[in-house]
Structure formats: C-alpha cells, structure tokens
Design an enzyme around this catalytic site. Sequence first.
Site, PDB file in Angstrom:
ATOM      1  N   ASP A 192       0.855  -1.193   0.000  1.00 59.34           N
ATOM      2  CA  ASP A 192       0.000   0.000   0.000  1.00 59.34           C
ATOM      3  C   ASP A 192       0.886   1.236   0.000  1.00 59.34           C
ATOM      4  OD1 ASP A 192      -2.291   1.786   0.371  1.00 59.34           O
ATOM      5  OD2 ASP A 192      -3.356  -0.018   0.979  1.00 59.34           O
ATOM      6  N   HIS A 266      -2.995   3.007  -4.676  1.00 60.92           N
ATOM      7  CA  HIS A 266      -2.372   2.536  -3.425  1.00 60.92           C
ATOM      8  C   HIS A 266      -0.951   2.048  -3.695  1.00 60.92           C
ATOM      9  CE1 HIS A 266      -5.758   2.900  -0.609  1.00 60.92           C
ATOM     10  NE2 HIS A 266      -6.548   2.581  -1.624  1.00 60.92           N
ATOM     11  N   GLU A 330      -9.916   2.474  -5.167  1.00 59.17           N
ATOM     12  CA  GLU A 330      -9.538   3.863  -4.904  1.00 59.17           C
ATOM     13  C   GLU A 330      -8.363   4.354  -5.749  1.00 59.17           C
ATOM     14  OE1 GLU A 330     -10.995   4.206  -0.292  1.00 59.17           O
ATOM     15  OE2 GLU A 330      -8.957   3.531  -0.608  1.00 59.17           O
TER      16      GLU A 330
HETATM   17  C1  TNX Z   1     -10.916   1.901   2.116  1.00 57.96           C
HETATM   18  S1  TNX Z   1     -11.743  -0.858   1.446  1.00 57.96           S
HETATM   19  C2  TNX Z   1      -9.859   1.156   1.612  1.00 57.96           C
HETATM   20  C3  TNX Z   1      -8.670   0.953   2.457  1.00 57.96           C
HETATM   21  C4  TNX Z   1      -8.795   1.634   3.790  1.00 57.96           C
HETATM   22  C5  TNX Z   1     -10.202   1.451   4.315  1.00 57.96           C
HETATM   23  C6  TNX Z   1     -10.419   1.979   5.690  1.00 57.96           C
HETATM   24  C7  TNX Z   1     -10.745  -0.613   0.353  1.00 57.96           C
HETATM   25  C8  TNX Z   1     -10.790  -1.548  -0.742  1.00 57.96           C
HETATM   26  N1  TNX Z   1      -9.920   0.452   0.453  1.00 57.96           N
HETATM   27  O1  TNX Z   1      -7.527   1.393   1.774  1.00 57.96           O
HETATM   28  O2  TNX Z   1      -7.865   1.086   4.649  1.00 57.96           O
HETATM   29  O3  TNX Z   1     -11.087   2.087   3.434  1.00 57.96           O
HETATM   30  O4  TNX Z   1     -11.664   1.567   6.197  1.00 57.96           O
END
Ligand code: TNX
Length: 534
Positions: A192, A266, A330
């Site tokens: 990440d 990420h 994301e």
């Molecule tokens: C969203 S859930 C993310 C993570 C974070 C999390 C915190 C997801 C696929 N991505 O990178 O840690 O929210 O709740």
Amino acid sequence: MPYSTSGNREEHTANLGLIPQPVEMRTAPGVFTITPQTPLVATGEALAEARMAQDTLAPAMGFRLPLIEGDGPRNGAIVWLLDETLTELGDEGYRLDVTTEGVVIRAPKRAGLFFGLQTMRQLLPPAIFRQARVEGIEWTLPCVSITDYPRFQWRGLMVDPARHFIPKSALLRFIDVMALHKFNTLQLHLTDDQGWRIEIRKYPKLTEIGAWRDETLIGNLLHDTPHKFDGRPHGGYYTQDDIREIVRYAADRHVTVVPEIEMPGHARAAIASYPELGCNPDQRLSVRTIWGVCQDIFNPSDETIAFLQDVLVEVMELFPSTFIHIGGDEAVKDQWKASESVQARIRELGLEDEEELQSWFIRQMDDFLTRHGRRLIGWDEILQGGLAPGATVMSWRGMDGGIAAARKGHDVVMAPTSHTYFDYYQGPPEDEPLAWGGLLPLETVYDFEPIPEELDKEQSRHILGAQGQLWGEYIPDERQLEYMAYPRACALAEVVWSPKEGRDYDGFRQRLERHLERLKVLDVNYRPLDPASR
Ligand code: TNX
C-alpha cells in the site's frame, strides 16, 4: 444409539458453546474421558490430521496420546477416518461421534478431519487451550453426534500489514485463532502507500526503500488536525522464507493465504522505490506517512505492466492460492488525466477514457494470471470501465458491485463496509480505542446475509462467501488486532459456516459467553461483551 433427538437444537448447542454452530447435533448422556492411554488411530492421509490432534492436545494435557496405524473403529480410541464416499459432507465437512466407548471422526477430505478436531477442542474443558500441563482436570468430551459442513467456501478475514507491520509470529497466532473458528481464507494486504511488505528478489528496492516510512500520523486523520507525527521510523517486511513459513503453517490448518498486490492505485511505496513506475518519474516521493486516499498511481507503460507481472511471478511461486488479489480500489485518475504520455497511451490503445484504461490495466493482469492457471480477484472498482473476463469481485462499497458482477456470471466475495469492516468502532467511540470512524456492533455482523435477495438461485451460486476486513491504519499492534477482530469474527464465522435457518442472536450470545472462556485462556484480547465491566 441412545441419542436424544427431541428438543430444539439451539438448546443443546447453547449448553456446549460451540461456535460456529454445527449443522446437526444430537447429544446423549455420558462422557468419554481421554487419558494418557487413549490411542489416536489413523491411516494414510488421515495420519497427518491425527498427528495435528496429537500436537494440539499435548501441551495442556501434559502427555502425547499414542498414535496407532489402523483404520477400523475401536473401543477406547479416537479414530480418524477418511471416507471418500461421504460426498454429501463436501470438501470441508465431517461427522463427529462421541460415545462413552470412544470417538470417531469421519470426513471425505483431510480438511474435514481438521475442522472436526476444532469442534472436539471446543467440546473439551477450556483449559485445553493452555500451553502447559494443567493438573487435576478430567479431559472429558460429552457424548454427541455431529454432522457438520460449511455454508460457504470462502470464509475469510483480511489483515493489513501494509499500514502497520504485523510480525510473523503474530500472523501465525492469528491463523491459529482463525482455524479454531473454521475460517479457511486469510487475505494478506501486502502492499500500500504506507509500506511494501514482501521481498521480491528481482526488485530489492521494494523492501530496501518501500518497506520503511519515516514516521506515522498520530490520532485520527479526519478529526485530529493540524496533523501531528510520532517522529519514529516504522516498517518491516516478510522475506520469501517467512512467506513460505506463513503459507505452510496456514495450509497445515487448512487456511489458504490469498496475497494482495495493489494496483494501479495505493502504489506510493512502490513508486517511492522505483520512481519510473509513477506518472511523474522525475519526482522523488517518500513512503507515505498519513492515511487516506493517495493520488499516486502507476503509469500504464509496458515497462510497468512487465514490472507488475514479474512481481506476480514471484508471488505465484510463493502462494499456491488459486486466487491472487490485485487490489484495484480507490485509484484516483487525476495523474492519468494530467499526464501527456498517459493520454497518448489511451489514444494508442484505442480507449475511451481513464476508466477504460483502468479496465485495460486490470485485464493485462487477468490474462496473465489466467495463463498461469490462477484467478484474479479485486475490489469492486474493477467493474468500472468493464470487468475483465475471468475476474472475481470483492464487493466492499455495499453489495451492489457484487450483485452486478454475479448477474454477469462472475464470482463474488461479499465484504461490505456495512457488515464486515472490523476496523470500524464496536461501540460508542468515546469508550473505544481510536479507529477510523463508522460503527459496526457485534449484532450487525451476526445479522449479515451474504446472499442478496435480488439474486436468483443460479446467480446466488456465484457468491463464494464473505470476508471481514481489518484495515490497519488504527491497528498498531497485535493486541489491537485481536481487539478489533474478536468477538466480531466469531459472529462472522457463524454467518459463513452455519445454516441460515438456525440464525438466532440470543442463542449465539449465550454460546459466545462460553466460547469467550476459551479465548480468554488463549489470551485473545477480545472486546468484552459488556465493556462497562472491564
Ligand atoms: C478503504 S476498502 C480502503 C482501504 C482503507 C479502508 C479503511 C478498500 C478496498 N480500500 O484502503 O484502509 O477504506 O476503512
């Protein structure tokens, strides 16, 4: 056989505190007592499971049960039988019969014998979970006849050593406690923005640089501003030998470790290690020290695709898992929009926009993994711009992504924030250790139904199961990991293993109180049911 079939199932299981609740259970009067002379009997492949039983029971009992090779029922013994004709029990089911004369555990596959052992441990006094000899105790099992098998094939938990490194020893212990609850899948979020946690031989800088950050945010990202930092470097990674050990340890407990390598977003720790992977190669980035969605994203060049596929080659060498998780969540597209070379790439590939580029990116990985006999799984954003043909979707932003994917004939693992985000608060935030936000009490987890009503029978078959997420931003150590995981994982274990018809929160709570005695002996730092009494 003198088993009582009358009475309600919940009443019987409530007394024994089994979690997850077995499919069918009849109790009878009487007990079977294990003594130093009680033999374990097994043959062929069942021997390995009998040896696991021998090792598991020895520390608290203070003796190793004698192991005898053989395959018939025997009086006074604990017999482990692999019987391929018991196909109705599936790959992980078992039958466990305890009479005053002895114990027989039957299963069509080794995994069933292992899960039968987990039930047997729960039937013994909680002291069986001690790690040194317990004096003055009788190791009795109540007479029962249990037929048991899981509802879902994917019974998962996800941990996040990228945000806070989880030492190997803590992971092994986490796997032990998972197995006790009959979970069979551990997703390891290995990369990440805040850290790269797996040694890759071909790209040593990923861990030389990417595994370390200068410091870490103190307090909550959203509420505690201006931001303060702890000023202490943080990091760590698993060597390839560590990974082999973790994977083997889990496999011995019939847990599959699913590795996750995040892309295209990420990706900050990887880009900090090799700037040419990013969209601004001249910029020197550091491994990220705060949480939240980050803009840095891999560029979509042939070299970057080749780099990621090289990484996946080493990952596939280490992880026998059919599924390889490529993240996909994301991925902010601003840098793709701003970069002339990325825009040229979009035109060259004949794509419409950045969403289609993301889809193209994931498809390169899907083709690659498929050619290597594996299957791609990713977070539900991989639906945007078109789903790669072989992809399985992990639905986290609610169930809709999963529903859409199942309708298209893709497999799905349900992991919605609403019921499975174990990084959310378990009670009023003012009474709880710092977390992201959100609220996910035990009862809500227990109420989770992984198969949405919107799906018909055929589509429902694509729901492989469900998974609890332990994102690590606010989980700095092993104690906090256990606090966030338990007892919510006990509830999830029952959601994914036990039949839907038997779901009853009050009954679960009663069994859980007994079960927590076991977790207490194991020193699992679970959140108390009544925190006021802490
Ligand atoms: C969203 S859930 C993310 C993570 C974070 C999390 C915190 C997801 C696929 N991505 O990178 O840690 O929210 O709740």
